[in-house]
Design a protein around this motif. Sequence first.
Motif, short mmCIF file in Angstrom:
data_model
loop_
_atom_site.label_atom_id
_atom_site.label_comp_id
_atom_site.label_asym_id
_atom_site.label_seq_id
_atom_site.Cartn_x
_atom_site.Cartn_y
_atom_site.Cartn_z
N ASP A 241 0.90 -1.43 0.01
CA ASP A 241 0.18 -0.24 -0.21
C ASP A 241 1.07 1.21 -0.29
O ASP A 241 0.63 2.20 -0.80
N PHE A 242 1.87 1.31 0.89
CA PHE A 242 2.63 2.35 0.65
C PHE A 242 3.38 2.59 -0.23
O PHE A 242 3.42 3.55 -0.75
N ALA A 243 4.26 1.51 -0.88
CA ALA A 243 5.22 1.67 -1.57
C ALA A 243 4.07 1.60 -3.23
O ALA A 243 4.37 2.87 -3.66
N ARG A 244 3.13 1.51 -2.99
CA ARG A 244 1.85 2.33 -4.19
C ARG A 244 2.29 3.82 -4.23
O ARG A 244 2.00 3.99 -4.96
N TRP A 245 2.09 4.18 -3.02
CA TRP A 245 1.72 6.18 -2.60
C TRP A 245 3.04 6.66 -3.02
O TRP A 245 2.64 7.96 -3.65
N TRP A 246 3.75 5.87 -2.59
CA TRP A 246 5.06 6.48 -2.13
C TRP A 246 5.67 6.65 -3.38
O TRP A 246 6.37 7.47 -4.64
N GLY A 247 5.95 5.40 -4.66
CA GLY A 247 5.78 5.16 -5.86
C GLY A 247 7.39 4.75 -5.40
O GLY A 247 8.22 5.17 -6.24
N THR A 248 7.69 3.50 -5.11
CA THR A 248 9.16 2.93 -4.58
C THR A 248 8.34 1.35 -4.84
O THR A 248 7.93 1.18 -4.50
N GLY A 249 9.95 0.49 -4.10
CA GLY A 249 10.16 -0.79 -4.07
C GLY A 249 9.34 -1.53 -3.05
O GLY A 249 10.02 -0.28 -1.68
N THR A 250 8.94 -2.63 -2.61
CA THR A 250 8.66 -3.36 -1.61
C THR A 250 9.35 -3.62 -0.48
O THR A 250 9.25 -3.48 0.94
N PRO A 251 10.12 -3.90 -1.04
CA PRO A 251 12.06 -4.26 -0.34
C PRO A 251 11.96 -2.83 0.72
O PRO A 251 12.15 -3.26 1.64
N GLU A 252 12.19 -1.58 -0.04
CA GLU A 252 12.45 -0.88 0.40
C GLU A 252 11.67 -0.46 2.01
O GLU A 252 12.02 0.20 2.90
N VAL A 253 10.11 -0.08 1.58
CA VAL A 253 9.36 -0.20 2.62
C VAL A 253 9.24 -1.07 3.96
O VAL A 253 9.83 -1.05 4.82
N ARG A 254 9.93 -2.29 3.29
CA ARG A 254 9.60 -3.99 4.41
C ARG A 254 11.03 -2.92 5.37
O ARG A 254 10.92 -3.86 6.35
N ALA A 255 11.85 -2.91 5.04
CA ALA A 255 13.18 -2.54 5.74
C ALA A 255 12.58 -1.16 6.39
O ALA A 255 13.03 -1.31 8.11
N ALA A 256 11.90 -0.03 6.51
CA ALA A 256 11.82 0.54 7.00
C ALA A 256 10.50 0.09 8.40
O ALA A 256 10.54 0.98 9.49
N LEU A 257 9.70 -0.31 7.20
CA LEU A 257 8.75 -0.81 8.79
C LEU A 257 9.23 -1.37 9.74
O LEU A 257 9.41 -1.37 10.72
N SER A 258 10.18 -2.14 8.80
CA SER A 258 11.26 -3.62 10.30
C SER A 258 11.66 -2.41 11.09
O SER A 258 11.78 -2.25 12.45
N ALA A 259 12.53 -1.47 10.59
CA ALA A 259 12.80 -0.42 11.15
C ALA A 259 12.07 0.06 12.74
O ALA A 259 12.70 0.73 14.06
N LEU A 260 10.68 0.84 12.38
CA LEU A 260 10.09 0.75 13.68
C LEU A 260 9.58 -0.09 15.08
O LEU A 260 9.31 1.05 15.73
N GLY A 261 9.82 -0.65 14.13
CA GLY A 261 9.77 -1.50 15.70
C GLY A 261 8.76 -1.75 16.44
O GLY A 261 7.58 -2.04 16.01
N ASP A 262 8.53 -2.10 17.82
CA ASP A 262 7.00 -1.95 18.27
C ASP A 262 6.49 -0.91 18.45
O ASP A 262 5.13 -1.31 18.84
N ALA A 263 7.10 0.20 17.45
CA ALA A 263 6.02 1.08 17.46
C ALA A 263 4.93 0.83 16.37
O ALA A 263 3.89 1.10 16.59
N VAL A 264 4.85 -0.03 15.33
CA VAL A 264 3.85 -0.17 14.93
C VAL A 264 3.43 -2.40 15.76
O VAL A 264 4.76 -2.87 15.56
N THR A 265 2.40 -2.63 15.15
CA THR A 265 1.21 -3.19 15.69
C THR A 265 1.31 -4.41 14.25
O THR A 265 0.20 -3.62 13.02
N ALA A 266 0.99 -5.68 13.90
CA ALA A 266 0.16 -5.90 13.01
C ALA A 266 -1.56 -6.08 12.56
O ALA A 266 -2.14 -6.59 13.84
N THR A 267 -2.46 -5.92 11.79
CA THR A 267 -3.67 -6.12 11.89
C THR A 267 -4.24 -7.06 11.39
O THR A 267 -4.07 -7.51 10.20
N ASP A 268 -4.98 -8.06 11.18
CA ASP A 268 -5.66 -8.32 10.11
C ASP A 268 -7.62 -7.38 9.99
O ASP A 268 -8.21 -7.76 10.49
N ILE A 269 -7.02 -7.27 8.80
CA ILE A 269 -8.76 -6.39 8.57
C ILE A 269 -9.78 -7.35 7.67
O ILE A 269 -9.68 -7.89 6.00
N GLU A 270 -10.44 -8.39 7.90
CA GLU A 270 -11.33 -9.51 6.91
C GLU A 270 -9.95 -9.78 5.88
O GLU A 270 -10.74 -10.08 5.05
#
Length: 394
Positions: A241-270
């Motif tokens: 979702d973020f990669a589409r909005w930003w215009g970048t590749g998913t690997p870079e976004v996954r690395a950025a998400l990982s760096a946020l650590g415990d500030a983020v949490t997983a969710t399941d939306i249906e």
Amino acid sequence: MPRTPRSRSLRWADVAAWRLRRHHLRGPLTAPEPWQAVKDVSAALCGLHAQVMSSAEQAVAARTRLPDAGAAVREALWERRALVKTWAMRGTLHLLPAHELHLYVAALRDDRRQMGDRLLAQQGLTPGDVAVVLEALPTALGEDRLTREALAERLTAVTHDRTIGEKVRSGWGVLLKPAARRGLLCFGPNDGRNVTFCAPRYRLGADDERAERSTPTDPAQALGAVLRRYLHAYGPASPDDFARWWGTGTPEVRAALSALGDAVTATDIEGHRSWALRDDVADMAPAPTGDGPLVRLLPAFDPYIVGPSRQLVSLLPHPALRSKVSRTAGWISPVLILDGMIGGVWKAQRRVRHTEVEIEAFVPLSSGVRRRIAEEAEGLLAPGDGHGITVRFA
């Protein structure tokens, strides 16, 4: 990527209700001055999509109920310099908060996916042309505000290469977008019908300079800071979702998400695996509807739709309706929002004495909801000079 022992289960209705609040669509955003409200809206939404300026103005109007949102946007942009108009995510025009420009520039600086060799070749350009413009632009632009023609002449004089000036004239934006991503160029006030360009550093105030000194300069850290802002406005979201909005590749976004650590949490939306800021998840519960759904009319290219565009189908009553919202050539239609979900599309045509608004609903509408839609159209589109609004349903 951060791991949690259990995902928080959510419904799309929960997410939609939360986003309505984050986008100031359930209650208008207020500020001491109209231009400050515009700046706050831009900051809350990670910028305003400005390919069509009237859409950016209506996006502000939908969230502030200012009597003249267009005037407030122009004051914030050109007089107060609280906003910067520039090419940003996905290479599209946005109005960004001036105090956050350096953050977006840092996050965009090393992202070459938005200007690949193939795109350059399609315009008859080369990476060498880009390098020449990037080196020559600070000298050519200086402290001045120049039309594209004047800038092309300056670049010709600085580089002693007439072909560079010709390419700037003919290749609209392609040679200038990389400079915008480096923070070397932004838009200035129009000169008649001609757009102008200037150097952002000469438009920034003292507060913006202080913000620059506290902004991360490492592109990966800056991307993580932008991702945090995005999740606070459009979460829960997946890396795609973020990669589409930003215009970048998913690997870079996954690395950025990982760096946020415990500030983020997983969710399941249906059944959709997404991520949200941990502090936001507790607030993701449906708001009481009272005596009917919350009705909002949002303009073309509204951030509420553009930000989580990959989730569009989940906000529609039927997947086949997606093409009515996300149309050919990247056009995003004006939408009718009912309790945060997409309930239809609309269009307006201004006549001499009134504006005609046509609603194409995707769901049945009660007489009460139709009255609310008419009231919403009046509040969003009526300029306050006696110009009437006529609403009809297709």
